[in-house]
Design a protein around this motif. Structure first.
Motif, PDB file in Angstrom:
ATOM      1  N   ILE A  67      -3.280  10.664  -8.495  1.00  0.00           N
ATOM      2  CA  ILE A  67      -3.017   9.914  -7.272  1.00  0.00           C
ATOM      3  C   ILE A  67      -3.093  10.907  -6.114  1.00  0.00           C
ATOM      4  O   ILE A  67      -2.297  11.844  -6.034  1.00  0.00           O
ATOM      5  CB  ILE A  67      -1.624   9.239  -7.320  1.00  0.00           C
ATOM      6  N   ASP A  68      -4.045  10.680  -5.220  1.00  0.00           N
ATOM      7  CA  ASP A  68      -4.383  11.636  -4.162  1.00  0.00           C
ATOM      8  C   ASP A  68      -3.570  11.346  -2.897  1.00  0.00           C
ATOM      9  O   ASP A  68      -3.530  10.209  -2.419  1.00  0.00           O
ATOM     10  CB  ASP A  68      -5.889  11.509  -3.865  1.00  0.00           C
ATOM     11  N   GLU A  69      -2.959  12.385  -2.331  1.00  0.00           N
ATOM     12  CA  GLU A  69      -2.146  12.220  -1.128  1.00  0.00           C
ATOM     13  C   GLU A  69      -2.962  11.765   0.076  1.00  0.00           C
ATOM     14  O   GLU A  69      -2.403  11.270   1.064  1.00  0.00           O
ATOM     15  CB  GLU A  69      -1.429  13.531  -0.786  1.00  0.00           C
ATOM     16  N   SER A 126       0.856  -1.184   0.000  1.00  0.00           N
ATOM     17  CA  SER A 126       0.000   0.000   0.000  1.00  0.00           C
ATOM     18  C   SER A 126       0.896   1.238   0.000  1.00  0.00           C
ATOM     19  O   SER A 126       1.764   1.390   0.866  1.00  0.00           O
ATOM     20  CB  SER A 126      -0.901  -0.006   1.240  1.00  0.00           C
ATOM     21  N   LEU A 127       0.712   2.096  -0.989  1.00  0.00           N
ATOM     22  CA  LEU A 127       1.536   3.297  -1.156  1.00  0.00           C
ATOM     23  C   LEU A 127       0.663   4.548  -1.100  1.00  0.00           C
ATOM     24  O   LEU A 127      -0.507   4.521  -1.486  1.00  0.00           O
ATOM     25  CB  LEU A 127       2.262   3.271  -2.497  1.00  0.00           C
ATOM     26  N   SER A 128       1.267   5.633  -0.643  1.00  0.00           N
ATOM     27  CA  SER A 128       0.588   6.920  -0.651  1.00  0.00           C
ATOM     28  C   SER A 128       1.577   7.985  -1.114  1.00  0.00           C
ATOM     29  O   SER A 128       2.724   8.009  -0.650  1.00  0.00           O
ATOM     30  CB  SER A 128       0.074   7.262   0.745  1.00  0.00           C
ATOM     31  N   PRO A 129       1.174   8.857  -2.042  1.00  0.00           N
ATOM     32  CA  PRO A 129       2.090   9.909  -2.486  1.00  0.00           C
ATOM     33  C   PRO A 129       2.273  10.966  -1.393  1.00  0.00           C
ATOM     34  O   PRO A 129       1.353  11.230  -0.615  1.00  0.00           O
ATOM     35  CB  PRO A 129       1.391  10.490  -3.712  1.00  0.00           C
ATOM     36  N   VAL A 130       3.449  11.557  -1.342  1.00  0.00           N
ATOM     37  CA  VAL A 130       3.709  12.629  -0.381  1.00  0.00           C
ATOM     38  C   VAL A 130       2.833  13.831  -0.697  1.00  0.00           C
ATOM     39  O   VAL A 130       2.356  14.528   0.194  1.00  0.00           O
ATOM     40  CB  VAL A 130       5.200  13.007  -0.390  1.00  0.00           C
ATOM     41  N   LYS A 131       2.589  14.069  -1.979  1.00  0.00           N
ATOM     42  CA  LYS A 131       1.634  15.088  -2.397  1.00  0.00           C
ATOM     43  C   LYS A 131       0.940  14.592  -3.662  1.00  0.00           C
ATOM     44  O   LYS A 131       1.386  13.618  -4.280  1.00  0.00           O
ATOM     45  CB  LYS A 131       2.322  16.426  -2.656  1.00  0.00           C
ATOM     46  N   ASN A 132      -0.153  15.225  -4.034  1.00  0.00           N
ATOM     47  CA  ASN A 132      -0.920  14.793  -5.195  1.00  0.00           C
ATOM     48  C   ASN A 132      -0.019  14.643  -6.421  1.00  0.00           C
ATOM     49  O   ASN A 132       0.848  15.478  -6.677  1.00  0.00           O
ATOM     50  CB  ASN A 132      -2.036  15.787  -5.514  1.00  0.00           C
ATOM     51  N   VAL A 133      -0.242  13.558  -7.157  1.00  0.00           N
ATOM     52  CA  VAL A 133       0.563  13.273  -8.348  1.00  0.00           C
ATOM     53  C   VAL A 133      -0.371  13.015  -9.522  1.00  0.00           C
ATOM     54  O   VAL A 133      -1.320  12.228  -9.409  1.00  0.00           O
ATOM     55  CB  VAL A 133       1.459  12.031  -8.138  1.00  0.00           C
ATOM     56  N   VAL A 134      -0.130  13.666 -10.626  1.00  0.00           N
ATOM     57  CA  VAL A 134      -0.852  13.374 -11.863  1.00  0.00           C
ATOM     58  C   VAL A 134       0.011  12.419 -12.683  1.00  0.00           C
ATOM     59  O   VAL A 134       1.150  12.723 -13.023  1.00  0.00           O
ATOM     60  CB  VAL A 134      -1.144  14.650 -12.672  1.00  0.00           C
TER      61      VAL A 134
END
Length: 260
Positions: free
Chosen positions: A69-71, A19-27
């Motif tokens: 990809i939502d932070e 399970s990953l989460s971006p540090v900030k929103n990524v397009v």
């Protein structure tokens, strides 16, 4: 089909989810982002050959080439380690990175590992060829469904393939190489061992190198006719679930599930 005891470690594969989460929103833009995911983890796993593990794209985004990809959210990917001798050290390395809240980079974008999942009944587990070959035949159902979730790519033809004969040839070629046995005789004799009761396909647009091509997902219903070949047939198709089918399967292409 005999198995060389000295090569037992070769016949194990393990799949797990991260399970990953971006540090900030990524397009995310571009074709098949799982290629970038694979590159990233090959840098995290320098001890393992790039052909000895495979990844998925972010779940539910395989066919997308432009998405956010939502932070605030977590996103799952699947990783399959094809050689069991690497599995323990890779899992430990990922746990340490998660515990230490280390940043990993995918195509230059920062992500955090939020969790490692090994108990998902659909996506995680292990493949043990020897165990399948020794399984009591009465425990193996005589029919099953193969669900094709991501398209099967043939690099030689430069296109996606469908139709059971072509798909089975791809599976058998990879399985023969995996177990070190020439099983090409099964191609012409397969109707003696099992039959395809039904197959249906759906087309999906898939960008490859900037060109939209027709790709195919679908379902194939298989019934085993010869009881004595049950174990081998299961071993072949469950192998395909973990290994993927066709070219570029290390990047999430040719992903199937087996439904009993």
């Amino acid at each position: 089909m005999g198995i060389n005891k000295s090569r037992r470690g070769k016949y194990l594969m393990n799949s797990f989810l991260i399970s990953l989460s971006p540090v900030k929103n990524v397009v995310i833009t571009g074709d098949n982002y799982s290629i970038e995911i694979h590159k990233s983890f090959s840098e995290i796993f320098p001890e393992i050959n790039v052909d000895d593990f495979r990844v998925s794209s972010f779940f539910e985004y395989f066919f997308e080439n432009n998405f956010l990809i939502d932070e605030e959210k977590n996103y799952k990917i699947m990783i399959t380690i094809k050689k069991s001798e690497y599995f323990s050290q890779i899992i430990q390395k990922l746990f340490r990175k998660a515990l230490n809240k280390e940043i990993i980079f995918i195509n230059g974008k920062k992500f955090k590992i939020k969790g490692i999942i090994s108990n998902d009944k659909i996506w995680t587990g292990y493949y043990n060829l020897e165990e399948i070959m020794k399984k009591d035949q009465e425990e193996l159902c005589s029919s099953f469904k193969m669900k094709i979730l991501t398209p099967i790519f043939d690099r030689t033809e430069g296109k996606f393939i469908f139709g059971f004969d072509k798909i089975f040839n791809k599976i058998l070629e990879a399985f023969s190489e995996y177990c070190g046995k020439d099983l090409s005789w099964m191609i012409d004799q397969k109707e003696n061992f099992f039959i395809v009761r039904k197959e249906k396909y759906y087309t999906k647009d898939m960008p490859i190198n900037g060109i939209i091509k027709n790709s195919y997902v679908g379902e194939i219903d298989i019934e085993i006719l010869e009881k004595q070949y049950k174990n081998l047939i299961y071993a072949i198709f469950i192998f395909a679930k973990f290994n993927g089918i066709g070219d570029d399967s290390n990047y999430g292409f040719g992903q199937i599930l087996i439904k009993i």
